[in-house]
Design an enzyme around this catalytic site. Structure first.
Site, PDB file in Angstrom:
ATOM      1  N   GLU A 200       0.819  -1.206   0.000  1.00 26.82           N
ATOM      2  CA  GLU A 200       0.000   0.000   0.000  1.00 26.82           C
ATOM      3  C   GLU A 200       0.858   1.262   0.000  1.00 26.82           C
ATOM      4  O   GLU A 200       2.006   1.251   0.434  1.00 26.82           O
ATOM      5  CB  GLU A 200      -0.961  -0.016   1.194  1.00 26.82           C
ATOM      6  CG  GLU A 200      -0.266  -0.115   2.529  1.00 26.82           C
ATOM      7  CD  GLU A 200      -1.263  -0.309   3.677  1.00 26.82           C
ATOM      8  OE1 GLU A 200      -2.044  -1.276   3.638  1.00 26.82           O
ATOM      9  OE2 GLU A 200      -1.241   0.502   4.605  1.00 26.82           O
TER      10      GLU A 200
ATOM     11  N   CYS B 148       7.014  -6.836   7.046  1.00 27.74           N
ATOM     12  CA  CYS B 148       8.119  -6.292   7.837  1.00 27.74           C
ATOM     13  C   CYS B 148       8.469  -7.314   8.908  1.00 27.74           C
ATOM     14  O   CYS B 148       7.600  -8.031   9.392  1.00 27.74           O
ATOM     15  CB  CYS B 148       7.658  -4.986   8.496  1.00 27.74           C
ATOM     16  SG  CYS B 148       8.948  -4.166   9.462  1.00 27.74           S
TER      17      CYS B 148
ATOM     18  N   CYS C 113       7.342  -4.451  15.756  1.00 26.25           N
ATOM     19  CA  CYS C 113       6.865  -3.428  16.707  1.00 26.25           C
ATOM     20  C   CYS C 113       5.432  -3.770  17.138  1.00 26.25           C
ATOM     21  O   CYS C 113       4.586  -4.106  16.305  1.00 26.25           O
ATOM     22  CB  CYS C 113       6.903  -2.036  16.079  1.00 26.25           C
ATOM     23  SG  CYS C 113       8.563  -1.540  15.583  1.00 26.25           S
TER      24      CYS C 113
ATOM     25  N   CYS D 261      -0.231   2.673   8.957  1.00 27.03           N
ATOM     26  CA  CYS D 261       0.709   1.713   8.410  1.00 27.03           C
ATOM     27  C   CYS D 261       0.186   0.283   8.307  1.00 27.03           C
ATOM     28  O   CYS D 261      -0.064  -0.359   9.318  1.00 27.03           O
ATOM     29  CB  CYS D 261       1.874   1.673   9.382  1.00 27.03           C
ATOM     30  SG  CYS D 261       3.382   2.009   8.607  1.00 27.03           S
TER      31      CYS D 261
HETATM   32  N1  SAH Z   1      10.023   0.726   9.570  1.00 30.86           N
HETATM   33  C1  SAH Z   1      10.110   2.145   9.491  1.00 30.86           C
HETATM   34  C2  SAH Z   1       9.071   2.793   8.603  1.00 30.86           C
HETATM   35  C3  SAH Z   1       7.657   2.296   8.624  1.00 30.86           C
HETATM   36  S1  SAH Z   1       6.593   2.711   9.929  1.00 30.86           S
HETATM   37  C4  SAH Z   1      10.112   2.754  10.874  1.00 30.86           C
HETATM   38  O1  SAH Z   1       9.998   2.015  11.836  1.00 30.86           O
HETATM   39  O2  SAH Z   1      10.288   3.955  10.992  1.00 30.86           O
HETATM   40  C5  SAH Z   1       6.300   4.450   9.848  1.00 30.86           C
HETATM   41  C6  SAH Z   1       6.066   5.082  11.202  1.00 30.86           C
HETATM   42  O3  SAH Z   1       4.746   4.809  11.708  1.00 30.86           O
HETATM   43  C7  SAH Z   1       7.007   4.577  12.278  1.00 30.86           C
HETATM   44  O4  SAH Z   1       7.398   5.632  13.096  1.00 30.86           O
HETATM   45  C8  SAH Z   1       6.126   3.599  13.018  1.00 30.86           C
HETATM   46  O5  SAH Z   1       6.650   3.309  14.277  1.00 30.86           O
HETATM   47  C9  SAH Z   1       4.822   4.323  13.028  1.00 30.86           C
HETATM   48  N2  SAH Z   1       3.648   3.491  13.283  1.00 30.86           N
HETATM   49  C10 SAH Z   1       3.440   2.204  12.958  1.00 30.86           C
HETATM   50  N3  SAH Z   1       2.228   1.802  13.363  1.00 30.86           N
HETATM   51  C11 SAH Z   1       1.651   2.859  13.949  1.00 30.86           C
HETATM   52  C12 SAH Z   1       0.392   3.076  14.570  1.00 30.86           C
HETATM   53  N4  SAH Z   1      -0.497   2.109  14.656  1.00 30.86           N
HETATM   54  N5  SAH Z   1       0.145   4.314  15.055  1.00 30.86           N
HETATM   55  C13 SAH Z   1       1.050   5.308  14.969  1.00 30.86           C
HETATM   56  N6  SAH Z   1       2.247   5.159  14.398  1.00 30.86           N
HETATM   57  C14 SAH Z   1       2.547   3.950  13.895  1.00 30.86           C
END
Ligand code: SAH
Length: 364
Positions: free
Chosen positions: A90, A110, A114, A331
């Site tokens: 996406e 990924c 997280c 995301c």
């Molecule tokens: N892997 C990279 C880029 C992808 S995620 C990274 O970790 O930076 C893009 C951003 O969105 C990251 O800061 C991630 O931690 C955050 N993110 C992911 N899921 C989220 C959610 N449910 N709410 C808010 N931020 C989120």
């Protein structure tokens, strides 16, 4: 083979391979990356015979729009693309006063694990090629009919876990003869792979580096981000200082606000203390709650209080404007829904394990 994945040197080699003059490769580059053509037959200054032979071996893969969600304000469009091998990714288009941004994916899935993120729920399937990262920008610019001025690599995947393709992508994206997105308008977001950040700074690119910090100390960070077991916050800040010294580019920290976990007064103070003396900007992100995850969004008043404490400590801080919250714009949410329409929890239990295989200590 997808010719969108090739740079000018590689196209010159291809031209030679077909017995053509080297400058034909330059012409191919101008069509493929400068004009973002979709079919090799559009290259009308190349002979029909050369195009015919070229098509036996190469094609422009592109990607198909599977689904498109437009926000009620029409300022955000979320695209679900299907790749030629059937995988799904996406991307998001966002219209701002200063121009149009596209947020792209760098991997199919990924493996960083997280705990608040939907993109990592089914683990990593594969890396995206440079051509597939470019295609997201090209297809969206064509579909909207509006020029893209900013690209953020903040969609599905960990870009520094797909390092070589990422660098090739940035160079093609910012090439004078390509779609010409200035490096200063490109942001790469990472969960903080310290060795890769060190490698990245040596490339001397003018891009913005965004680090997903989400915590003021290792204890809290390790609760939500497995990568924090490999790299400490001290190491992250150290590499950020080096990055700034080497590139002169201000670092952005992303800080997703999770209720009761990282949003207290003392967390803001601790974070301010850490940032002292570093040229950085903190972006507070109200958590997008993901159905499969237990994390809750912080109260608006707590986010505001957090911001005020940082400001009092003279730290640059903004609260991210929410766009597209009426359309699964967090995301990995749209892809997740597509993969698992019933919404059953399909979390792959080996997700962290895959991550740890490469990055050190096992978390289970
Ligand atoms: N892997 C990279 C880029 C992808 S995620 C990274 O970790 O930076 C893009 C951003 O969105 C990251 O800061 C991630 O931690 C955050 N993110 C992911 N899921 C989220 C959610 N449910 N709410 C808010 N931020 C989120």
């Amino acid at each position: 083979m997808d010719i969108r994945n090739c740079n000018e040197e590689e196209m010159k080699e291809i031209a030679k391979e077909f017995g053509e003059k080297e400058f034909r490769g330059k012409q191919m580059f101008e069509w493929i990356h400068g004009k973002q053509i979709q079919d090799l037959d559009e290259m009308t200054n190349l002979s029909a015979e050369f195009r015919r032979r070229l098509k036996e071996k190469y094609r422009i893969s592109g990607m198909e729009v599977l689904e498109k969600q437009i926000s009620s304000k029409k300022d955000t469009i979320k695209y679900l693309f299907s790749l030629p091998d059937g995988n799904v990714i996406e991307s998001v288009w966002m219209k701002y006063r200063h121009g149009n941004s596209v947020c792209i994916s760098s991997q199919v899935g990924c493996r960083m694990g997280c705990t608040f993120c939907a993109s990592t729920l089914t683990g990593l399937t594969r890396n995206l090629t440079a051509g597939e990262m470019l295609s997201q920008v090209y297809e969206i610019q064509r579909d909207t009919g509006e020029r893209v001025s900013n690209v953020i690599v903040m969609g599905i995947g960990e870009p520094l876990d797909n390092y070589d393709n990422l660098i090739k992508f940035i160079k093609l994206l910012s090439s004078e003869k390509g779609i010409r997105i200035s490096q200063r308008n490109i942001t790469v977001s990472t969960c903080g792979l310290v060795e890769k950040i060190r490698e990245l700074m040596k490339e001397r690119l003018q891009i913005t580096l965004a680090i997903s910090l989400h915590a003021p100390n290792d204890e809290i960070r390790r609760e939500t981000m497995p990568v924090a077991r490999k790299y400490s916050i001290d190491e992250i800040f150290e590499v950020c200082r080096e990055y700034f010294e080497m590139t002169g580019r201000r670092i952005t920290f992303e800080y997703s606000m999770i209720r009761g976990i990282n949003d207290k007064k003392e967390h803001a103070k601790e974070l301010a203390e850490r940032c002292r003396g570093l040229n950085c900007h903190i972006n507070l992100i109200p958590l997008n709650e993901v159905k499969e995850r237990n994390c809750l969004r912080s109260a608006d008043s707590d986010i505001e209080r957090f911001k005020i404490i940082l400001e009092k400590n003279r730290i640059n801080v903004t609260i991210r404007r929410e766009m597209g919250s009426d359309i699964d714009a967090a995301c990995g949410q749209l892809r997740k829904k597509f993969l698992n329409p019933a919404g059953k929890n399909q979390r792959r239990s080996d997700c962290e394990y895959i991550f740890d295989n490469r990055y050190g200590t096992r978390t289970k």
